[in-house]
Design an enzyme around this catalytic site. Structure first.
Site, PDB file in Angstrom:
ATOM      1  N   ARG A 142       0.817  -1.218   0.000  1.00 23.83           N
ATOM      2  CA  ARG A 142       0.000   0.000   0.000  1.00 23.83           C
ATOM      3  C   ARG A 142       0.846   1.262   0.000  1.00 23.83           C
ATOM      4  NH1 ARG A 142      -2.183  -3.681   3.451  1.00 23.83           N
ATOM      5  NH2 ARG A 142      -4.392  -4.236   3.241  1.00 23.83           N
ATOM      6  N   ILE A 143       1.782   1.354   0.956  1.00 26.25           N
ATOM      7  CA  ILE A 143       2.593   2.563   1.077  1.00 26.25           C
ATOM      8  C   ILE A 143       3.569   2.674  -0.081  1.00 26.25           C
ATOM      9  CG2 ILE A 143       4.316   3.739   2.496  1.00 26.25           C
ATOM     10  CD1 ILE A 143       2.903   2.507   4.962  1.00 26.25           C
TER      11      ILE A 143
ATOM     12  N   ASP B  18      13.026   6.817   9.899  1.00 25.64           N
ATOM     13  CA  ASP B  18      11.893   7.052  10.783  1.00 25.64           C
ATOM     14  C   ASP B  18      11.617   5.816  11.636  1.00 25.64           C
ATOM     15  OD1 ASP B  18       9.718   8.738  11.706  1.00 25.64           O
ATOM     16  OD2 ASP B  18       8.355   7.372  10.659  1.00 25.64           O
TER      17      ASP B  18
ATOM     18  N   HIS C 145       9.856   7.951  14.539  1.00 22.15           N
ATOM     19  CA  HIS C 145       8.815   6.986  14.135  1.00 22.15           C
ATOM     20  C   HIS C 145       7.464   7.701  14.043  1.00 22.15           C
ATOM     21  CE1 HIS C 145       8.318   2.366  14.037  1.00 22.15           C
ATOM     22  NE2 HIS C 145       7.474   2.941  13.205  1.00 22.15           N
TER      23      HIS C 145
ATOM     24  N   GLY D 174       5.755   8.520  11.126  1.00 23.62           N
ATOM     25  CA  GLY D 174       5.151   8.421   9.803  1.00 23.62           C
ATOM     26  C   GLY D 174       3.649   8.596   9.774  1.00 23.62           C
TER      27      GLY D 174
ATOM     28  N   GLU E 148      14.183   2.000  20.077  1.00 19.41           N
ATOM     29  CA  GLU E 148      13.573   3.318  20.172  1.00 19.41           C
ATOM     30  C   GLU E 148      13.245   3.634  21.628  1.00 19.41           C
ATOM     31  OE1 GLU E 148      10.222   3.245  17.516  1.00 19.41           O
ATOM     32  OE2 GLU E 148      11.474   3.019  15.727  1.00 19.41           O
TER      33      GLU E 148
ATOM     34  N   ASP F 271       9.549  -6.480  -4.938  1.00 21.54           N
ATOM     35  CA  ASP F 271       8.533  -7.071  -4.081  1.00 21.54           C
ATOM     36  C   ASP F 271       8.287  -8.499  -4.539  1.00 21.54           C
ATOM     37  OD1 ASP F 271       6.076  -7.835  -2.752  1.00 21.54           O
ATOM     38  OD2 ASP F 271       5.725  -5.705  -2.380  1.00 21.54           O
TER      39      ASP F 271
ATOM     40  N   ALA G  14      10.159   1.963   7.299  1.00 17.89           N
ATOM     41  CA  ALA G  14       9.542   0.657   7.557  1.00 17.89           C
ATOM     42  C   ALA G  14       9.972   0.084   8.902  1.00 17.89           C
ATOM     43  CB  ALA G  14       9.877  -0.300   6.419  1.00 17.89           C
ATOM     44  N   ARG G  15      11.102  -0.631   8.949  1.00 20.56           N
ATOM     45  CA  ARG G  15      11.578  -1.298  10.154  1.00 20.56           C
ATOM     46  C   ARG G  15      13.056  -0.978  10.365  1.00 20.56           C
ATOM     47  NH1 ARG G  15       6.902  -1.971  10.066  1.00 20.56           N
ATOM     48  NH2 ARG G  15       5.647  -3.871  10.272  1.00 20.56           N
TER      49      ARG G  15
END
Length: 257
Positions: free
Chosen positions: A104-105, A203, A225, A227, A208, A124, A178-179
């Site tokens: 989606r993103i 991000d 983080h 977003g 964290e 992907d 993302a991660r």
């Protein structure tokens, strides 16, 4: 009936086994903080809100990228120091951008990049051929040919490590929304110091709040983080999370009827 609207707190096996939870409604797209196997074993319904953050994260990614390309933070800092020095930046139009993860993103980011005149390729494993006119290519090919690499994939496995950085063009830009585990922080730091990577935005971080090596690196934009942190996105996510929780409750009640 016991349910929880969850944030980023850890809901691992130990927590789930000690709880009476029957429904978990995650306010956010990812489920990496939930032990899905343990939840399934205990019959706990798990929901997330994957659609709501799409626009917010994609727009922040474009904002961060434009800031990096034009050195906005550095020029702002110099002006405040009464230094009228200009930086020659880069245009987004004509750049080759590799979007790693075309869900989606990633697809939203791809559409925005296309509007700027960038050349977009994507990686992907869930797709082959083309998606919305964007070619799907192998990871190694995408990394070698890209001027900009932006990460929007799920999972925790490292994607950009020492080997991948060595195969990139000189002067590449890296973005990770993302991660934190997807990027080898030590390898990125060395790539920034050598000039292999001109700029980076992160991000998401492995730990964290973040207190790592990149705090002292020039050319790095770091955000906490954030977003999904727009008014529109938070309202949508929180509303959807409540609806998901109620859906889980209804299913439990119907099962008892």
């Amino acid at each position: 009936v016991t349910g929880l609207i969850a944030g980023v707190e850890s809901l691992d096996r130990t927590v789930l086994e000690q709880s009476q939870l029957q429904v978990i409604s995650r306010c956010g797209a990812g489920l990496s903080n939930v032990d899905l196997e343990a939840a399934e074993e205990r019959g706990i319904q798990v929901f997330s809100t994957p659609d709501a953050p799409t626009t917010a994260v994609a727009e922040l990614t474009l904002g961060a990228l434009l800031s990096l390309l034009r050195s906005l933070l550095a020029m702002d800092r110099r002006v405040r120091e009464r230094n009228w020095e200009k930086t020659v930046g880069r245009q987004l139009e004509g750049q080759v951008v590799a979007v790693i993860g075309y869900g989606r993103i990633g697809r939203k980011v791809g559409r925005l990049l296309g509007a700027f005149g960038a050349t977009v390729v994507a990686v992907d494993p869930a797709h082959v051929g083309e998606v919305d006119g964007v070619p799907m290519v192998p990871l190694a090919e995408a990394i070698r040919g890209a001027d900009i690499i932006t990460l929007h994939c799920s999972g925790e496995e490292q994607i950009l490590g020492k080997r991948e950085f060595s195969s990139m063009k000189d002067g590449v830009y890296i973005l990770n929304a993302a991660r934190g585990s997807l990027v080898d922080e030590s390898a990125l730091t060395k790539a920034l110091e050598s000039g292999k990577v001109t700029g980076a935005w992160l991000d998401a971080f492995l730990v964290e709040p973040y207190e790592g090596l990149l705090l002292n690196q020039e050319g790095v934009l770091l955000t906490p983080h954030a977003g999904s942190y727009t008014r529109e996105c938070r309202l949508s996510m929180e509303s959807e999370a409540v609806e998901n929780l109620l859906t889980g409750f209804r299913r439990l009640e119907e099962g008892r009827a």
